[in-house]
Write an enzyme that holds these catalytic residues in place. Sequence first.
Site, short mmCIF file in Angstrom:
data_model
loop_
_atom_site.label_atom_id
_atom_site.label_comp_id
_atom_site.label_asym_id
_atom_site.label_seq_id
_atom_site.Cartn_x
_atom_site.Cartn_y
_atom_site.Cartn_z
N SER A 91 2.41 -1.52 -3.43
CA SER A 91 2.44 -1.63 -1.98
C SER A 91 1.10 -1.15 -1.40
O SER A 91 0.05 -1.65 -1.78
CB SER A 91 3.62 -0.83 -1.43
OG SER A 91 3.87 -1.15 -0.09
N ASP B 98 10.94 -9.84 -3.27
CA ASP B 98 10.12 -9.09 -2.33
C ASP B 98 9.70 -10.01 -1.19
O ASP B 98 8.86 -10.89 -1.37
CB ASP B 98 8.89 -8.52 -3.05
CG ASP B 98 8.02 -7.64 -2.15
OD1 ASP B 98 8.31 -7.52 -0.95
OD2 ASP B 98 7.04 -7.08 -2.67
N HIS C 122 11.33 -5.33 -2.12
CA HIS C 122 10.00 -4.72 -2.22
C HIS C 122 10.01 -3.42 -3.02
O HIS C 122 9.05 -3.11 -3.73
CB HIS C 122 9.45 -4.46 -0.82
CG HIS C 122 8.10 -3.83 -0.80
ND1 HIS C 122 6.98 -4.47 -1.30
CD2 HIS C 122 7.68 -2.61 -0.36
CE1 HIS C 122 5.92 -3.68 -1.16
NE2 HIS C 122 6.32 -2.55 -0.60
N ASP C 123 11.09 -2.66 -2.92
CA ASP C 123 11.17 -1.37 -3.61
C ASP C 123 11.28 -1.50 -5.13
O ASP C 123 11.34 -0.47 -5.82
CB ASP C 123 12.35 -0.56 -3.09
CG ASP C 123 11.97 0.33 -1.90
OD1 ASP C 123 10.77 0.39 -1.58
OD2 ASP C 123 12.87 0.95 -1.31
#
EC number: 2.3.1.31
Length: 368
Positions: free
Chosen positions: A153, A311, A344-345
């Site tokens: 990220s 994501d 995304h995580d």
Amino acid sequence: MNESGSIGIIETKYAEFKELPLKNGSVLSPVVIAYETYGTLSPSKNNAILICHALSGDAHAAGYHSESDKKPGWWDDYIGPGKSFDTNQYFIICSNVIGGCKGSSGPLSIHPKTGTPYGSRFPFVSIQDMVKAQKLLVEFLGIDKLFCVAGGSMGGMQALEWSIAYPDSLLNCIVMASTAEHSAMQIAFNEVGRQAILSDPNWNNGLYDENSPRKGLALARMVGHITYLSDDKMREKFGRNPPRGNILTTDFAVGSYLIYQGESFVDRFDANSYIYVTKALDHYSLGKGKELTAALSTATCRFLIVSYSSDWLYPPAQSREIVKSLEAADKRVFYLELQSGEGHDSFLLKNPKQIEILKGFLENQSSP
């Protein structure tokens, strides 16, 4: 504290520097950097790996601060003996970014001239400035060249910046769930979060005291947290289920979850830092197409780019843009899109395949 596979008790350290010239022309003085290290630096100092954290992360990437800690550092599944970033082999460094609120210089720091916290008087910092501060720390530790810089990220943006700002200072670069620049949608989500903070009655132009804009920051976190998940994961975890608590507060379980995420976030983060760090993200841009290729042309390291199928904050297409430009610049790049329903995580969560991919990439390079 669960010591199984962990590196144990870790202490956060602090390095202070006289000054740091910033991209916007101002000078931050003095500069404090909070950092942690894991493993042992080799006599030749060629086994160091820098881990760069994401927006709400900090220097505490692995291990525990005390025996009473319930949870280890944010990437403990990947850092430690025999893990992807093997502390039996590598010397791992992780520092808190400047502008943050976990020990490095930021809005909560005391202004040397006023004796009070900077607040919104803290100078604007960029991703480039964050990396420049990390370079100071690496040199302070006596390291000329890093074996690898890795991050997911916002950490991936920092890793990319390392590759072009200091091409002779790293051998490998790992960029996970990241992008070379924010899209309009990504900027939009951050703007909503910032406006939530600015609209809080306790904002006070960023010069608040202990009565901080908690409600605004909680709302900002709620909005941001949605982008870290995936539709499939939210459907699986919450569906249209009712909340367990007060039905007057929210009608659905997902709402209760987001409220909890927001309320817990304000106890560990600062509203000004949220504004500063999200602005640094939004303003970072290496361009697209030929412009991105030209920006990456100065890099000399090998790259591993990893994206995740679910994501939607930094979708795989943005990682493929980076890969395409690296290939156009004739750089050595490996690309993997991992199938994951976690959104995304995904890069933060324990994944046996991801563990092996990272470990394999590092082991298949020149041994440190």
